[in-house]
Enzyme design. Structure first.
Site, mmCIF file in Angstrom:
data_model
loop_
_atom_site.group_PDB
_atom_site.id
_atom_site.type_symbol
_atom_site.label_atom_id
_atom_site.label_comp_id
_atom_site.label_asym_id
_atom_site.label_seq_id
_atom_site.Cartn_x
_atom_site.Cartn_y
_atom_site.Cartn_z
ATOM 1 N N LYS A 123 32.224 27.175 31.504
ATOM 2 C CA LYS A 123 32.510 25.834 32.047
ATOM 3 C C LYS A 123 31.248 24.978 32.033
ATOM 4 C CE LYS A 123 36.045 28.142 34.649
ATOM 5 N NZ LYS A 123 36.285 28.987 35.833
ATOM 6 N N THR A 170 33.114 33.385 33.450
ATOM 7 C CA THR A 170 33.803 32.248 32.836
ATOM 8 C C THR A 170 33.168 30.945 33.313
ATOM 9 O OG1 THR A 170 35.466 32.552 34.559
ATOM 10 C CG2 THR A 170 36.053 33.263 32.341
ATOM 11 N N LYS A 201 25.494 39.768 41.258
ATOM 12 C CA LYS A 201 25.325 38.419 40.682
ATOM 13 C C LYS A 201 23.947 37.843 41.017
ATOM 14 C CE LYS A 201 30.319 37.485 40.855
ATOM 15 N NZ LYS A 201 30.764 37.174 39.474
ATOM 16 N N HIS A 206 38.858 44.209 34.059
ATOM 17 C CA HIS A 206 37.961 43.085 34.350
ATOM 18 C C HIS A 206 36.682 43.477 35.047
ATOM 19 C CE1 HIS A 206 40.869 39.812 33.443
ATOM 20 N NE2 HIS A 206 41.757 40.729 33.775
ATOM 21 N N LYS A 244 29.514 30.725 42.230
ATOM 22 C CA LYS A 244 30.327 31.906 41.923
ATOM 23 C C LYS A 244 30.433 32.708 43.211
ATOM 24 C CE LYS A 244 27.237 33.139 38.716
ATOM 25 N NZ LYS A 244 27.928 33.510 37.516
ATOM 26 N N ARG A 245 31.253 33.751 43.212
ATOM 27 C CA ARG A 245 31.293 34.610 44.391
ATOM 28 C C ARG A 245 29.890 35.115 44.717
ATOM 29 N NH1 ARG A 245 36.348 36.320 46.403
ATOM 30 N NH2 ARG A 245 35.072 37.400 47.930
HETATM 31 C C1 26W Z 1 40.451 45.909 44.441
HETATM 32 C C2 26W Z 1 39.522 44.828 44.743
HETATM 33 C C3 26W Z 1 39.244 44.001 43.538
HETATM 34 C C4 26W Z 1 39.605 42.667 43.528
HETATM 35 C C5 26W Z 1 39.385 41.902 42.417
HETATM 36 C C6 26W Z 1 38.663 44.554 42.435
HETATM 37 C C7 26W Z 1 38.450 43.789 41.325
HETATM 38 C C8 26W Z 1 38.808 42.468 41.309
HETATM 39 C C9 26W Z 1 38.611 41.617 40.083
HETATM 40 C C10 26W Z 1 38.932 42.405 38.832
HETATM 41 C C11 26W Z 1 37.220 41.071 40.042
HETATM 42 C C12 26W Z 1 37.080 39.978 39.057
HETATM 43 O O1 26W Z 1 37.519 38.864 39.293
HETATM 44 N N1 26W Z 1 36.432 40.256 37.939
HETATM 45 C C13 26W Z 1 35.982 39.187 37.084
HETATM 46 O O2 26W Z 1 36.957 38.930 36.098
HETATM 47 C C14 26W Z 1 36.580 37.808 35.320
HETATM 48 C C15 26W Z 1 37.720 37.502 34.380
HETATM 49 O O3 26W Z 1 37.831 38.473 33.404
HETATM 50 C C16 26W Z 1 35.285 38.072 34.582
HETATM 51 O O4 26W Z 1 34.903 36.906 33.893
HETATM 52 C C17 26W Z 1 34.187 38.451 35.577
HETATM 53 O O5 26W Z 1 33.016 38.821 34.888
HETATM 54 C C18 26W Z 1 34.666 39.591 36.454
HETATM 55 O O6 26W Z 1 33.715 39.852 37.477
#
Ligand code: 26W
Length: 814
Positions: A655, A651, A549, A355, A543-544
């Protein structure tokens, strides 16, 4: 059986009495809420049992979606909609003097996720049940979900999210299904019947207790299960051994340490903090989940040889990647299988989604920490690594650099993405461009070695929550116009294209948008005492908060617009309301400063009468699923402005689109596919492409100072960050300023500034042509079916999991 209003009332009153032992007239709102939850649960439970029985006895495959995060939001209204009980329930309760919308408010959001990845997991569960596919979730029952955000003096303050305070009406604790998970200790080798035995000793046992939540299918009989694990002490260890030795304080400490495993969701998004407790969380739920799946399999099947024909396990990013060595451990140590057979089964069972490509988000754990915490799992990972490296050596003899860059163990770390690539049968990205970047850049060595494993699955969102539930007026209009088939097949939304130029349909769409905007304006007035005009353009970035971003790009543009308006208060622009929402990771200083900057700018702009209400800026506190449900339907413009190549998919963009907002965005993530769907005239694109960004990173040649000196608009707004233009100390935003000029603007904000301003001017022009704008808006809604998670999940089911529709027979209601 047809449920009448009278019958519903009776069910409700009977339930109320049996739960609360008092008259309904004495009910508190919380009593009312809990009672309704229990009534709805009764409607679910028969179907749930039938679904479980059907799955247990069928000769087909089930899938388990392993995720450290599930961002469900509220469930009551969604479940009523899916059970088609909304109207009856509303009317029945009204007659009892209870307002459904008021008691729904009492339900806390299930906020067990950070953002995109967690919400995607929730949309996927919804689509699995909708499509009558046997697929379940597996995760952690955090006592505290994602923190609650308060804004104090413009700064983010984090408060604990005690979402279980009043209990959780949806979950069922399954104490009899608890399993033990083992940490620490050592592994002793022994021999028996010519086999080597690996005996794990002196470990700390943790009891994993499952809580099951029903995932209700939309107007069908399917009820799947989200199983969340809670960490507890095993009675025997806590109460008897330690306690009886008189070591009371240590016993309490031990209990505290064990329970801390499922205490809190880490608020890290796209950034690994690397706390050992996080690794413990990962192994905890993965081990518990796999043990329970194997146990269930063995109840109905004698031979584990065919495990992969009955079970698919999907890992949501690398967070659950220990599923690979854990399944190996169970097959080898507990089921006495040989390595090769166990490996064959494991690598045919597990599939992996990536992701993110941000390097700081790629998980790696120091070997010493890993080995101490999980000694047997480490041995297995070590063996996986040995075998993998020797096969690499066969293919690339002598190429140590390549082998080191792909090894699971290297430079003192366990590389989780490498483990995922080696141990799973499928590796997918979440949008076309993201998958290409994985194949050609980030994981190119793995793509060379395992080309057949790579595939794309563009993300999606559930139209049940993001249209039907959150924008009921638009949903009704759609049904009145093209019939209700779109509820069963979101692709059918495309029929709306025939109405894109229809003045009557346009006016109806407009009226609904204005209604939703007025509702949001009322919320803003109520919460922040700021009057925003529903006739202004609602331009939204929710968003975050993260550097890539580029909320700061949005801010710089607003500052520029504000400067133009101050110079010329009669400037001919359509009034704008810029709305922000999002949380910063508590330890991410720059992101927190961005929030302070937005709020500071808001305080200046919103009070400036000279600009004649042409510009308002609002930061909405505590962005979560429920707030999103109120904001998306009210948006005119969707801000999707990440540095190209960095947003894997996004995503939120989907929406907004589904609710008729126009995207202003870079060619990044799923924006590219949105553009392909709606055509270039129905989206506003600006900025560097991913190729250009990647080229800059590889070859250099970008100089932020040149842009600062070369574009007076940029110089003015950057100087305004540090020259007392904003009512804060001159150093408050110095870090942001220096990020641009002394750290060479890592995210190319200044580079994209000019084309972003042009894009906003284009938005202004388009909006002023109401006919054109509404046609664009309808076109976006019409094409949003492409981004339904139903489509995405059908593709996972067909291409990766090989699972099939399993209809559940009708059940008598009671
Ligand atoms: C280890 C810390 C950490 C925590 C969460 C690393 C990475 C994450 C996630 C993978 C971050 C995340 O939410 N990524 C998002 O995933 C969405 C669903 O696929 C995508 O639509 C977003 O673009 C992506 O940033």
């Amino acid at each position: 059986m047809i449920i009448t209003k009278e019958y519903f009332k009776k069910l409700y009153l009977d339930k109320f009495q049996s739960m609360h032992g008092k008259e309904i007239t004495e009910a508190t709102p919380m009593d009312q809420y809990l009672t309704l939850g229990a009534v709805i649960r009764d409607f679910i439970s028969r179907k749930w049992i039938a679904s479980n029985n059907t799955y247990a006895t069928m000769e087909d495959k089930e899938t388990y979606y392993f995720s450290l995060e599930f961002l469900l939001g509220k469930l009551m209204n969604a479940n009523l909609l899916k059970l088609n009980l909304g109207e009856i329930c509303t009317e029945a309760l009204e007659e009892l003097g209870i307002h459904l919308d008021q008691i729904e408010e009492l339900e806390p959001d299930a906020g067990l996720g950070n953002g995109g990845l967690g919400r995607l997991a929730a949309c996927f569960l919804d689509s699995l049940a909708f499509l009558q596919l046997p697929g379940h979730g597996c995760g952690i029952r955090y006592k505290y979900g994602f923190f609650e955000q308060k804004i104090v003096d413009g700064y983010q303050v984090e408060l604990p999210d005690n979402w279980l305070k009043y209990g959780n009406v949806w979950e069922i604790r399954k104490a009899d299904k608890a399993v033990e998970v083992r940490f620490g200790g050592n592994v002793r080798l022994d021999q028996a019947d010519g086999r080597t035995l690996f005996i794990h000793e002196n470990f700390d046992p943790v009891l994993a207790v499952p809580y099951d939540t029903p995932i209700v299918g939309f107007r069908n009989n399917t009820i799947n299960t989200l199983r969340l694990w809670s960490a507890e002490t095993t009675m025997k260890d806590f109460d008897f051994s330690t306690f009886n030795r008189g070591d009371y304080l240590n016993a309490v400490k031990y209990k505290y340490e064990v329970e801390s495993i499922s205490q809190v969701l880490y608020p890290d998004d796209n950034h690994l903090e690397g706390r050992v407790l996080r690794l413990k969380q990962q192994y905890f739920f993965v081990s518990a989940g796999i043990q329970s799946i194997v146990r269930r399999y063995k109840k109905h099947h004698a031979d584990l040889k065919y495990f992969h024909e009955r079970v698919a396990i999907h890992i949501n990013d690398t967070h659950p990647v220990l599923a690979i060595p854990e399944l190996m451990r169970i097959l080898i140590d507990e089921e006495e299988m040989g390595w090769d057979e166990a490996w064959e089964i494991t690598t045919r069972t597990i599939s992996y989604t990536n992701h993110t490509i941000l390097p700081e988000a790629l998980e790696k754990w120091p070997i010493d920490i890993f080995q101490t915490l999980l000694p047997r799992i480490y041995m297995i990972v070590h063996e996986i690594n040995e075998r993998f490296c020797s096969s690499l050596w066969q293919k690339y003899p002598g190429d140590w650099n390549k082998i080191r860059s792909m090894a699971v163990l290297s430079d003192g770390y366990v590389h989780m993405a490498h483990l995922a690539a080696v141990g799973s049968k499928s590796i997918n990205g979440v949008a076309k461009i993201h998958t290409e970047i994985l194949k050609n850049q980030v994981m190119s060595n793995f793509y060379d070695y395992y080309p057949h494993k790579f595939n794309n699955k563009t993300n999606g969102i559930t139209p049940r929550r993001w249209l039907l539930k959150s924008n009921p007026k638009l949903a009704h209009l759609i049904t009145d116009t093209i019939g209700s088939d779109w509820l069963q097949d979101s692709k059918k939304l495309q029929q709306l294209e025939h109405y894109a130029h229809d003045p009557v349909f346009q006016e109806e769409t407009h009226r609904i948008k204005q209604h939703n905007k007025a509702a949001l304006a009322a919320l803003i007035q109520d919460k922040y005492q700021v009057a925003v005009d529903p006739n202004s353009i609602f331009d939204v970035q929710i968003k975050r908060i993260h550097g890539y971003k580029r909320q700061v790009l949005n801010v710089l543009h607003i500052m520029n617009l504000y400067n133009r308006l101050r110079e010329d208060p009669n400037l001919d622009i359509h009034p704008r309301t810029f709305i922000f929402g999002g949380k910063a990771a508590p330890s991410y200083y720059m992101a927190k400063q961005t929030i302070k900057l937005i709020n500071t700018l808001a305080s200046v702009v919103n009070q400036d009468s000279r600009i004649k209400d042409k510009l308002k800026v609002i930061f909405m506190e505590n962005y979560n699923v429920s707030l999103g449900e109120q904001i998306f339907p009210a948006a005119d413009v969707s801000e999707q402005i990440s540095t190209a190549s960095k947003e894997a998919s996004g995503t939120g963009n989907m929406k907004f689109m589904m609710n008729g907002a126009i995207t202003i965005g870079t060619l990044d993530g799923a924006n590219i596919e949105i553009k392909e769907e709606v055509g270039k005239d129905n989206i506003v694109i600006f900025g560097l492409t991913a190729d250009q960004v990647l080229k800059y990173y590889q070859e250099g040649g970008y100089n932020a100072w040149n842009l600062y000196h070369g574009d007076s608009r940029i110089k003015t707004v950057l100087d305004q960050l540090v020259n007392n233009f904003l009512p804060v100390g001159p150093d408050e935003f110095r870090s942001i300023y220096e990020g641009f000029l002394y750290h060479n603007d890592e995210y190319f904000v200044l580079k994209d500034f000019s084309s972003y301003v042009d894009a906003h001017n284009q938005i202004n022009q388009l909006y002023n042509n109401r006919y054109k704008w509404l046609q664009m808006s309808i076109c976006n809604i019409a094409h949003s079916g492409k981004f339904s998670s139903d489509k995405t999940i059908s593709e996972y089911a067909r291409d990766i999991w090989n699972i099939h529709t399993i209809p559940i027979p009708d059940q008598p209601m009671f």
